[in-house]
Design a protein around this motif. Structure first.
Motif, PDB file in Angstrom:
ATOM      1  N   LEU A  75       4.296  12.256  -0.484  1.00  0.00           N
ATOM      2  CA  LEU A  75       4.650  13.211   0.566  1.00  0.00           C
ATOM      3  C   LEU A  75       4.301  14.623   0.134  1.00  0.00           C
ATOM      4  O   LEU A  75       4.842  15.131  -0.855  1.00  0.00           O
ATOM      5  CB  LEU A  75       6.147  13.117   0.883  1.00  0.00           C
ATOM      6  N   GLY A  76       3.420  15.255   0.877  1.00  0.00           N
ATOM      7  CA  GLY A  76       3.043  16.627   0.574  1.00  0.00           C
ATOM      8  C   GLY A  76       3.997  17.630   1.196  1.00  0.00           C
ATOM      9  O   GLY A  76       4.555  17.402   2.267  1.00  0.00           O
ATOM     10  N   ARG A  77       4.187  18.733   0.516  1.00  0.00           N
ATOM     11  CA  ARG A  77       5.068  19.822   0.915  1.00  0.00           C
ATOM     12  C   ARG A  77       6.487  19.318   1.199  1.00  0.00           C
ATOM     13  O   ARG A  77       7.048  19.538   2.268  1.00  0.00           O
ATOM     14  CB  ARG A  77       4.497  20.550   2.139  1.00  0.00           C
ATOM     15  N   PRO A  78       7.115  18.653   0.228  1.00  0.00           N
ATOM     16  CA  PRO A  78       8.461  18.101   0.449  1.00  0.00           C
ATOM     17  C   PRO A  78       9.531  19.187   0.392  1.00  0.00           C
ATOM     18  O   PRO A  78       9.334  20.253  -0.194  1.00  0.00           O
ATOM     19  CB  PRO A  78       8.625  17.124  -0.705  1.00  0.00           C
ATOM     20  N   ASN A  79      10.653  18.879   0.988  1.00  0.00           N
ATOM     21  CA  ASN A  79      11.842  19.712   0.834  1.00  0.00           C
ATOM     22  C   ASN A  79      12.568  19.256  -0.428  1.00  0.00           C
ATOM     23  O   ASN A  79      12.849  18.063  -0.594  1.00  0.00           O
ATOM     24  CB  ASN A  79      12.757  19.557   2.052  1.00  0.00           C
TER      25      ASN A  79
ATOM     26  N   GLY B 175       0.813  -1.202   0.000  1.00  0.00           N
ATOM     27  CA  GLY B 175       0.000   0.000   0.000  1.00  0.00           C
ATOM     28  C   GLY B 175       0.845   1.250   0.000  1.00  0.00           C
ATOM     29  O   GLY B 175       2.040   1.236   0.297  1.00  0.00           O
ATOM     30  N   THR B 176       0.200   2.338  -0.323  1.00  0.00           N
ATOM     31  CA  THR B 176       0.871   3.636  -0.405  1.00  0.00           C
ATOM     32  C   THR B 176       0.695   4.400   0.898  1.00  0.00           C
ATOM     33  O   THR B 176      -0.410   4.466   1.448  1.00  0.00           O
ATOM     34  CB  THR B 176       0.290   4.461  -1.565  1.00  0.00           C
ATOM     35  N   VAL B 177       1.777   4.996   1.381  1.00  0.00           N
ATOM     36  CA  VAL B 177       1.723   5.853   2.559  1.00  0.00           C
ATOM     37  C   VAL B 177       1.607   7.298   2.096  1.00  0.00           C
ATOM     38  O   VAL B 177       2.443   7.778   1.316  1.00  0.00           O
ATOM     39  CB  VAL B 177       2.979   5.678   3.429  1.00  0.00           C
ATOM     40  N   SER B 178       0.573   7.976   2.553  1.00  0.00           N
ATOM     41  CA  SER B 178       0.373   9.386   2.228  1.00  0.00           C
ATOM     42  C   SER B 178       0.547  10.215   3.488  1.00  0.00           C
ATOM     43  O   SER B 178      -0.026   9.901   4.542  1.00  0.00           O
ATOM     44  CB  SER B 178      -1.030   9.612   1.642  1.00  0.00           C
ATOM     45  N   HIS B 179       1.336  11.269   3.363  1.00  0.00           N
ATOM     46  CA  HIS B 179       1.616  12.114   4.526  1.00  0.00           C
ATOM     47  C   HIS B 179       1.983  13.503   4.026  1.00  0.00           C
ATOM     48  O   HIS B 179       2.640  13.640   2.986  1.00  0.00           O
ATOM     49  CB  HIS B 179       2.771  11.528   5.344  1.00  0.00           C
ATOM     50  N   ALA B 180       1.571  14.523   4.760  1.00  0.00           N
ATOM     51  CA  ALA B 180       1.902  15.910   4.393  1.00  0.00           C
ATOM     52  C   ALA B 180       2.677  16.560   5.526  1.00  0.00           C
ATOM     53  O   ALA B 180       2.302  16.430   6.703  1.00  0.00           O
ATOM     54  CB  ALA B 180       0.639  16.703   4.091  1.00  0.00           C
ATOM     55  N   LEU B 181       3.758  17.227   5.187  1.00  0.00           N
ATOM     56  CA  LEU B 181       4.553  17.954   6.172  1.00  0.00           C
ATOM     57  C   LEU B 181       3.964  19.346   6.380  1.00  0.00           C
ATOM     58  O   LEU B 181       3.520  19.981   5.423  1.00  0.00           O
ATOM     59  CB  LEU B 181       5.997  18.080   5.700  1.00  0.00           C
ATOM     60  N   PRO B 182       3.986  19.867   7.607  1.00  0.00           N
ATOM     61  CA  PRO B 182       3.488  21.224   7.842  1.00  0.00           C
ATOM     62  C   PRO B 182       4.397  22.304   7.247  1.00  0.00           C
ATOM     63  O   PRO B 182       3.950  23.403   6.950  1.00  0.00           O
ATOM     64  CB  PRO B 182       3.423  21.322   9.364  1.00  0.00           C
ATOM     65  N   PHE B 183       5.672  21.991   7.104  1.00  0.00           N
ATOM     66  CA  PHE B 183       6.598  22.870   6.391  1.00  0.00           C
ATOM     67  C   PHE B 183       7.693  22.011   5.776  1.00  0.00           C
ATOM     68  O   PHE B 183       7.818  20.829   6.079  1.00  0.00           O
ATOM     69  CB  PHE B 183       7.175  23.975   7.291  1.00  0.00           C
ATOM     70  N   ARG B 184       8.496  22.599   4.926  1.00  0.00           N
ATOM     71  CA  ARG B 184       9.430  21.842   4.080  1.00  0.00           C
ATOM     72  C   ARG B 184      10.709  21.465   4.837  1.00  0.00           C
ATOM     73  O   ARG B 184      11.793  21.973   4.551  1.00  0.00           O
ATOM     74  CB  ARG B 184       9.763  22.651   2.826  1.00  0.00           C
ATOM     75  N   SER B 185      10.579  20.565   5.762  1.00  0.00           N
ATOM     76  CA  SER B 185      11.719  20.102   6.545  1.00  0.00           C
ATOM     77  C   SER B 185      12.580  19.147   5.725  1.00  0.00           C
ATOM     78  O   SER B 185      12.076  18.146   5.209  1.00  0.00           O
ATOM     79  CB  SER B 185      11.227  19.397   7.807  1.00  0.00           C
TER      80      SER B 185
END
Length: 440
Positions: free
Chosen positions: A198-202, A168-178
């Motif tokens: 991954l949302g909002r990636p660095n 399965g796919t793991v979906s996750h969003a960062l609050p800022f671009r760490s």
């Protein structure tokens, strides 16, 4: 005492005097900030990897010691001191040696590989430069997104593989671009062999270097400003991949500031031109001619035409923005440059608290607007004094400032510089800087 390249890398205190404009050519080492996650990536893929252009900085040496203490074999190529072969463990030790994990911040990059090897990772809180609170909450959220269990204690933290299983796919969003959390998410996906969204990636050069390395072993990676999509390799390759650590953009920027500050003209080899675009734009705004030819940055401070335009060195995690580690040497350069300049670093909130008092010892007049913002008007006349490298970037900025200060500046805490640079004083010496070792 004249400073040789050997003593430059071993001295605890050095003295710097203003002299002739810097000139000649110098080659930067590999980037410490890229080498550390690439070493962790080599561990995460669980196969033999050749890593080239590895810098001999103290933090990188600590990371290789951690790898060896937890079961990986790290061998240096014969006749190639900057090339390492990282080999997956066959019989990991029952009790891993993580004694050096608290010495460097990048020890947290090893968590995914330890989870794959042992099912758990128990580490002390990471160390590194004391430049404000840089918590690991974003990392913990990443691991929880994979179903892992995180335990926090006074002395450190533990991550244990949960029962969510694989697939399965793991979906996750960062609050800022760490950058750290982005790389943690990527490496956790690798050891789990799962797709990641991954949302909002660095998308810094260091994070992109990890993704390029993974592509070389079959992983699929696509990204834009909003989303990073990572998918497992459909047909893994059997060849031993050879990854190259990119040249140190921050070392190149520091050397460029020193060249410009002294009115010199020199070339800096071993760089990736695209990594220096934001920094180069700052120098050009000030009227300092620069150009990139292949892997070479040319800096011509002798033909600078100060524009008087204010410098705005605002550190940001946004793609294409100015890396926070460029800000300290730019501040040292700005002290000698006409205009009223603004500097801001909200990413490392304690950095100005280290740097500004040390520059003040040299006579710098800097207005502190807030703990993360300051303003100064140049040019200012600095006078040599005793200063201390309280962290890596404070030390490099003080070296730039000392090259233009009247009299002698003594710089202590050179061990901090060695954490991020194998031999920055030696490179400045190669360009003609007047530097000597201070006998104990």
């Amino acid at each position: 005492m004249a400073l040789t390249r050997a003593s430059a890398s071993n001295a605890e205190v050095i003295a710097v005097r203003p002299g002739s404009p810097l000139a000649g050519s110098v080659t930067v080492d590999g980037s410490k900030n890229a080498a550390l996650p690439l070493l962790a990536t080599a561990a995460a893929v669980r196969r033999n990897v050749q890593l080239e252009n590895v810098p001999a900085s103290a933090d990188v040496q600590a990371m290789t010691a951690l790898l060896q203490g937890t079961g990986w074999h790290v061998a240096q190529a014969v006749g190639r001191p900057d090339t390492l072969l990282v080999m997956a463990p066959e019989h990991p030790p029952a009790v891993p040696d993580l004694s050096r994990a608290s010495a460097i911040r990048a020890s947290y990059y090893l968590v995914p590989a330890l989870l794959a090897l042992r099912g758990s990772a128990r580490l002390p809180w990471p160390g590194g430069c004391r430049i404000g609170q840089r918590g690991m909450e974003l990392h913990f959220k990443v691991y929880e997104a994979f179903g892992d269990h995180v335990t926090v204690q006074d002395a450190g933290y533990a991550v244990e593989v949960g029962g969510q299983g694989s697939g399965g796919t793991v979906s996750h969003a960062l609050p800022f671009r760490s950058r750290g959390a982005t790389i943690a998410a990527v490496l956790r996906a690798v050891v789990a062999d799962r797709a990641l969204r991954l949302g909002r990636p660095n998308l810094s050069p260091e994070a992109l270097a990890v993704l390029d390395a993974l592509r070389s072993v079959g992983w699929q990676a696509k990204m834009n400003d909003r989303l990073l999509a990572l998918d497992p390799a459909s047909t893994p390759t059997d060849e031993i991949p050879a990854w190259r650590v990119p040249g140190d953009k921050i070392e190149a920027g520091t050397l460029a500031c020193a060249i410009a500050a002294t009115g010199g003209k020199a070339r800096i080899d071993g760089i990736h031109g695209r990594d220096l675009v934001p920094f180069q734009a700052v120098l050009q705004r000030l009227g300092i001619p620069t150009s990139v030819r292949g892997e070479t940055l040319l800096v011509d401070g002798s033909n600078a035409s100060p524009t008087g335009r204010p410098l705005r060195a605002i550190a940001t995690l946004a793609p294409g923005g100015l890396d926070a580690d460029f800000e300290p040497p730019l501040m040292a350069l700005g002290l000698g440059w006409p205009g009223t300049h603004l500097f801001a670093d909200s990413i490392n909130p304690g950095r100005h608290g280290n740097l500004l008092p040390q520059l003040a010892r040299l006579g710098a007049d800097i207005e502190e607007i807030s703990p993360t913002e300051c303003r100064l008007t140049g040019p200012q006349r600095l006078t040599g004094a005793g200063v201390e490298a309280t962290d890596i970037r404070t030390g490099s900025a003080l070296m730039v400032a000392a090259l233009t200060a009247r009299g002698i500046t003594t710089l202590g805490g050179v061990a901090q510089l060695r954490r991020g640079h194998a031999d920055l004083p030696g490179k400045l010496l190669q360009l003609g800087a007047d530097i000597c070792e201070v006998a104990p």
